[in-house]
Scaffold this active site. Sequence first.
Site, short mmCIF file in Angstrom:
data_model
loop_
_atom_site.label_atom_id
_atom_site.label_comp_id
_atom_site.label_asym_id
_atom_site.label_seq_id
_atom_site.Cartn_x
_atom_site.Cartn_y
_atom_site.Cartn_z
N GLU A 70 11.31 2.53 14.50
CA GLU A 70 10.52 3.63 13.93
C GLU A 70 9.17 3.66 14.64
O GLU A 70 8.90 2.83 15.51
CB GLU A 70 10.34 3.43 12.42
CG GLU A 70 9.64 2.15 12.05
CD GLU A 70 9.62 1.89 10.55
OE1 GLU A 70 9.59 2.84 9.75
OE2 GLU A 70 9.60 0.70 10.18
N LEU B 98 10.96 1.27 7.28
CA LEU B 98 10.42 1.73 5.99
C LEU B 98 11.21 2.96 5.55
O LEU B 98 11.44 3.86 6.37
CB LEU B 98 8.94 2.10 6.16
CG LEU B 98 8.24 2.47 4.86
CD1 LEU B 98 7.90 1.22 4.07
CD2 LEU B 98 6.98 3.27 5.13
N LYS C 33 6.52 -1.88 2.02
CA LYS C 33 5.31 -1.29 2.62
C LYS C 33 4.14 -2.28 2.47
O LYS C 33 3.21 -2.10 1.67
CB LYS C 33 5.00 0.07 1.99
CG LYS C 33 4.09 0.93 2.87
CD LYS C 33 4.18 2.38 2.50
CE LYS C 33 3.16 3.25 3.21
NZ LYS C 33 3.27 3.28 4.66
N TYR D 9 0.83 -1.20 0.00
CA TYR D 9 0.00 0.00 0.00
C TYR D 9 0.86 1.25 0.00
O TYR D 9 2.07 1.19 0.24
CB TYR D 9 -0.96 0.00 1.19
CG TYR D 9 -0.34 0.36 2.52
CD1 TYR D 9 0.50 -0.51 3.19
CD2 TYR D 9 -0.60 1.60 3.12
CE1 TYR D 9 1.06 -0.18 4.43
CE2 TYR D 9 -0.05 1.94 4.35
CZ TYR D 9 0.78 1.05 5.00
OH TYR D 9 1.34 1.38 6.20
N1 PDD Z 1 2.63 5.11 7.28
N2 PDD Z 1 7.27 3.88 9.06
C1 PDD Z 1 6.13 3.17 9.01
C2 PDD Z 1 6.08 1.82 9.65
C3 PDD Z 1 5.00 3.70 8.36
O1 PDD Z 1 3.87 2.99 8.29
C4 PDD Z 1 5.06 4.99 7.78
C5 PDD Z 1 3.91 5.63 7.06
C6 PDD Z 1 6.27 5.70 7.87
C7 PDD Z 1 6.46 7.05 7.26
O2 PDD Z 1 6.57 6.95 5.87
P1 PDD Z 1 6.09 8.12 4.89
O3 PDD Z 1 6.83 9.34 5.32
O4 PDD Z 1 6.50 7.65 3.54
O5 PDD Z 1 4.59 8.27 5.06
C8 PDD Z 1 7.36 5.11 8.51
C9 PDD Z 1 1.48 5.59 6.56
C10 PDD Z 1 1.30 7.06 6.62
C11 PDD Z 1 0.25 4.81 7.01
O6 PDD Z 1 0.42 3.62 7.25
O7 PDD Z 1 -0.84 5.37 7.09
#
Ligand code: PDD
Length: 289
Positions: free
Chosen positions: A184, A209, A152, A38
């Site tokens: 994270e 991620l 992801k 996703y």
């Molecule tokens: N999640 N780490 C994890 C485990 C995440 O699920 C996310 C983002 C991030 C930040 O990544 P980015 O800056 O590319 O959004 C780091 C999204 C927002 C979600 O699951 O809704």
Amino acid sequence: MSASTAPRIVYVNGRFCPIEEATVPIMDRGFLFGDGIYEVTAVLDGKFVDNEPHLTRLDRSLGAIGIRNPHTIAEWVAIQCELVRRNALAEGSIYIEVTRGVYEREFTCPPDIAPSVVMFTQTRKLRENPAADTGVPIITVPDLRWARRDIKSVALLAQVLAKQAAKAAGVAEAWMVEDGFVTEGASSTAFIITGKREIVTRPLSNAVLPGITRQTVMKLAAEHGLTLVERLFTVEEAKAAEEVFFTSATTFVMPVVAIDGEIVGGGQPGPLARELRRLYFEAADSASE
Ligand code: PDD
């Protein structure tokens, strides 16, 4: 009709339809195995934020688990634009999910089954977020995830449990910890700022991620002469840091004011986190997407 009373339109496998009519077969491998990928992109003033890197990461994640990317970047953007238009979305997010597809429930399946694609928008206030003005408390939890967190994946059970623990503790986010080091956030990238004004975040690896917001924030920080250090850090170090914050597509730069009930950074959003949040909006507003 106003946006609030108009039917919510979603996208499923080539078709735009009201959400009530959108269904996925029970034999979908995303449902049965969490066998899918996703992405989440923010929308501000009807424009996508950092969309191209999100779509590039989608391609990378799909490739990593051997799902054919059904669309080019241009095709993804065209569908996203149509969805934003049909929902009159000014501010919020757009979610994309691609699963390996539908097949009899068996662990393996032929390589050529058609991936399932689902997309929807979520209307949310992202820019004016009171939490960013006050900063948020977080908790820490053990990192229970698998070994390829750079993908992801929609298999988010460990993150769901972490977020539920956060909710039960009355806080906004949970930082996951492995071997004494922060990996994270459950849905965000973790940062601290040391007394030497070093912005510290964990280096990219299979353990985290590769956050798109992380990448943009680091670029902006470097452009503004701030010092970036990619290394592991502990919870104790975070508790003693000058500033603590996390980043994600929907929270942008979010200051942290307490960890596991202990006040951090003087209990207020720090000046650098505030500045990075401002710079992020400035960059998003000046981008053409
Ligand atoms: N999640 N780490 C994890 C485990 C995440 O699920 C996310 C983002 C991030 C930040 O990544 P980015 O800056 O590319 O959004 C780091 C999204 C927002 C979600 O699951 O809704």
